[in-house]
Design a protein around this motif. Structure first.
Motif, mmCIF file in Angstrom:
data_model
loop_
_atom_site.group_PDB
_atom_site.id
_atom_site.type_symbol
_atom_site.label_atom_id
_atom_site.label_comp_id
_atom_site.label_asym_id
_atom_site.label_seq_id
_atom_site.Cartn_x
_atom_site.Cartn_y
_atom_site.Cartn_z
ATOM 1 N N VAL A 1 0.833 -1.205 0.000
ATOM 2 C CA VAL A 1 0.000 0.000 0.000
ATOM 3 C C VAL A 1 0.867 1.254 0.000
ATOM 4 C CG1 VAL A 1 -1.636 1.332 1.391
ATOM 5 C CG2 VAL A 1 -2.004 -1.101 1.034
ATOM 6 N N ILE A 2 1.887 1.273 0.822
ATOM 7 C CA ILE A 2 2.779 2.440 0.886
ATOM 8 C C ILE A 2 3.472 2.638 -0.450
ATOM 9 C CG2 ILE A 2 4.907 3.307 1.935
ATOM 10 C CD1 ILE A 2 3.903 2.020 4.566
ATOM 11 N N ASN A 3 3.911 1.545 -1.077
ATOM 12 C CA ASN A 3 4.574 1.641 -2.380
ATOM 13 C C ASN A 3 3.628 2.212 -3.432
ATOM 14 O OD1 ASN A 3 6.590 1.331 -4.325
ATOM 15 N ND2 ASN A 3 5.822 -0.691 -4.883
ATOM 16 N N GLU A 4 2.378 1.762 -3.444
ATOM 17 C CA GLU A 4 1.410 2.272 -4.419
ATOM 18 C C GLU A 4 1.153 3.757 -4.215
ATOM 19 O OE1 GLU A 4 -0.029 0.749 -7.095
ATOM 20 O OE2 GLU A 4 1.429 -0.794 -6.626
ATOM 21 N N VAL A 5 1.065 4.185 -2.978
ATOM 22 C CA VAL A 5 0.843 5.607 -2.697
ATOM 23 C C VAL A 5 2.030 6.433 -3.162
ATOM 24 C CG1 VAL A 5 0.605 7.292 -0.826
ATOM 25 C CG2 VAL A 5 -0.760 5.205 -0.803
ATOM 26 N N VAL A 6 3.235 5.975 -2.876
ATOM 27 C CA VAL A 6 4.436 6.699 -3.271
ATOM 28 C C VAL A 6 4.547 6.776 -4.794
ATOM 29 C CG1 VAL A 6 6.961 6.598 -3.261
ATOM 30 C CG2 VAL A 6 5.703 6.267 -1.152
ATOM 31 N N MET A 7 4.255 5.675 -5.476
ATOM 32 C CA MET A 7 4.327 5.680 -6.943
ATOM 33 C C MET A 7 3.298 6.652 -7.530
ATOM 34 S SD MET A 7 6.805 3.751 -7.663
ATOM 35 C CE MET A 7 6.668 3.288 -9.359
ATOM 36 N N GLY A 8 2.106 6.696 -6.952
ATOM 37 C CA GLY A 8 1.084 7.639 -7.415
ATOM 38 C C GLY A 8 1.526 9.081 -7.226
ATOM 39 N N LEU A 9 2.157 9.360 -6.099
ATOM 40 C CA LEU A 9 2.646 10.716 -5.851
ATOM 41 C C LEU A 9 3.781 11.082 -6.809
ATOM 42 C CD1 LEU A 9 2.598 10.821 -1.948
ATOM 43 C CD2 LEU A 9 1.042 11.965 -3.522
ATOM 44 N N GLU A 10 4.639 10.127 -7.108
ATOM 45 C CA GLU A 10 5.726 10.389 -8.057
ATOM 46 C C GLU A 10 5.179 10.705 -9.445
ATOM 47 O OE1 GLU A 10 8.573 7.229 -8.088
ATOM 48 O OE2 GLU A 10 9.248 7.660 -6.055
ATOM 49 N N LYS A 11 4.141 9.997 -9.849
ATOM 50 C CA LYS A 11 3.529 10.278 -11.154
ATOM 51 C C LYS A 11 2.949 11.684 -11.186
ATOM 52 C CE LYS A 11 2.343 5.531 -12.375
ATOM 53 N NZ LYS A 11 1.244 4.570 -12.584
ATOM 54 N N ARG A 12 2.310 12.081 -10.102
ATOM 55 C CA ARG A 12 1.743 13.428 -10.048
ATOM 56 C C ARG A 12 2.833 14.484 -10.121
ATOM 57 N NH1 ARG A 12 -2.272 13.872 -5.138
ATOM 58 N NH2 ARG A 12 -2.321 16.017 -5.901
ATOM 59 N N VAL A 13 3.941 14.261 -9.444
ATOM 60 C CA VAL A 13 5.053 15.213 -9.482
ATOM 61 C C VAL A 13 5.627 15.303 -10.889
ATOM 62 C CG1 VAL A 13 7.407 15.608 -8.671
ATOM 63 C CG2 VAL A 13 5.625 15.002 -7.039
ATOM 64 N N LYS A 14 5.776 14.171 -11.560
ATOM 65 C CA LYS A 14 6.313 14.178 -12.925
ATOM 66 C C LYS A 14 5.393 14.931 -13.883
ATOM 67 C CE LYS A 14 9.145 10.045 -12.676
ATOM 68 N NZ LYS A 14 9.389 8.700 -13.167
ATOM 69 N N THR A 15 4.088 14.713 -13.752
ATOM 70 C CA THR A 15 3.172 15.438 -14.636
ATOM 71 C C THR A 15 3.210 16.936 -14.357
ATOM 72 O OG1 THR A 15 1.309 15.046 -13.147
ATOM 73 C CG2 THR A 15 1.621 13.479 -14.953
ATOM 74 N N LEU A 16 3.333 17.313 -13.104
ATOM 75 C CA LEU A 16 3.438 18.735 -12.767
ATOM 76 C C LEU A 16 4.736 19.339 -13.307
ATOM 77 C CD1 LEU A 16 2.064 18.843 -9.125
ATOM 78 C CD2 LEU A 16 1.011 19.797 -11.158
ATOM 79 N N GLU A 17 5.823 18.580 -13.234
ATOM 80 C CA GLU A 17 7.090 19.066 -13.790
ATOM 81 C C GLU A 17 6.982 19.263 -15.295
ATOM 82 O OE1 GLU A 17 9.980 16.192 -12.556
ATOM 83 O OE2 GLU A 17 10.253 17.139 -10.593
ATOM 84 N N GLU A 18 6.321 18.331 -15.973
ATOM 85 C CA GLU A 18 6.143 18.463 -17.421
ATOM 86 C C GLU A 18 5.303 19.690 -17.753
ATOM 87 O OE1 GLU A 18 4.441 14.781 -18.640
ATOM 88 O OE2 GLU A 18 6.309 13.664 -18.391
ATOM 89 N N ARG A 19 4.251 19.926 -16.995
ATOM 90 C CA ARG A 19 3.412 21.101 -17.231
ATOM 91 C C ARG A 19 4.186 22.390 -16.987
ATOM 92 N NH1 ARG A 19 -1.984 20.481 -13.978
ATOM 93 N NH2 ARG A 19 -2.300 22.559 -14.863
ATOM 94 N N ILE A 20 5.027 22.399 -15.973
ATOM 95 C CA ILE A 20 5.847 23.580 -15.683
ATOM 96 C C ILE A 20 6.809 23.830 -16.831
ATOM 97 C CG2 ILE A 20 7.690 24.459 -14.206
ATOM 98 C CD1 ILE A 20 6.189 23.158 -11.855
#
Length: 82
Positions: free
Chosen positions: A56-75
């Motif tokens: 569960v912790i791994n899935e949450v962390v991976m989801g957060l990493e994806k969100r950060v990557k998409t935000l970096e791409e948008r920036i």
């Protein structure tokens, strides 16, 4: 003070999640593992519970990493437009 309250609330959430998973595991037959007295079965039960939490912790962390990557791409896209 706000950070301490957030940390405490996060801990309470994790505690409740652990309690619910352990309760469900024991309720659906896990009690047989722990009452048997066999150390191997107890270790298997504990490993199952811990592996669930790690998953569960791994899935949450991976989801957060994806969100950060998409935000970096948008920036980066917004910076290129300027």
């Amino acid at each position: 003070m706000k950070d301490k309250i957030k940390l405490l609330l996060r801990w309470v959430g994790i505690f409740l999640l652990c309690l619910i998973v352990i309760y469900l595991f024991v309720f659906f037959g896990g009690w047989k593992l722990f009452e048997s007295g066999d150390t191997i079965l107890i270790e298997v039960g504990v490993a199952f519970v811990l592996s669930f939490f790690v998953f569960v912790i791994n899935e949450v962390v991976m989801g957060l990493e994806k969100r950060v990557k998409t935000l970096e791409e948008r920036i980066n896209e917004l910076e290129k437009k300027e």
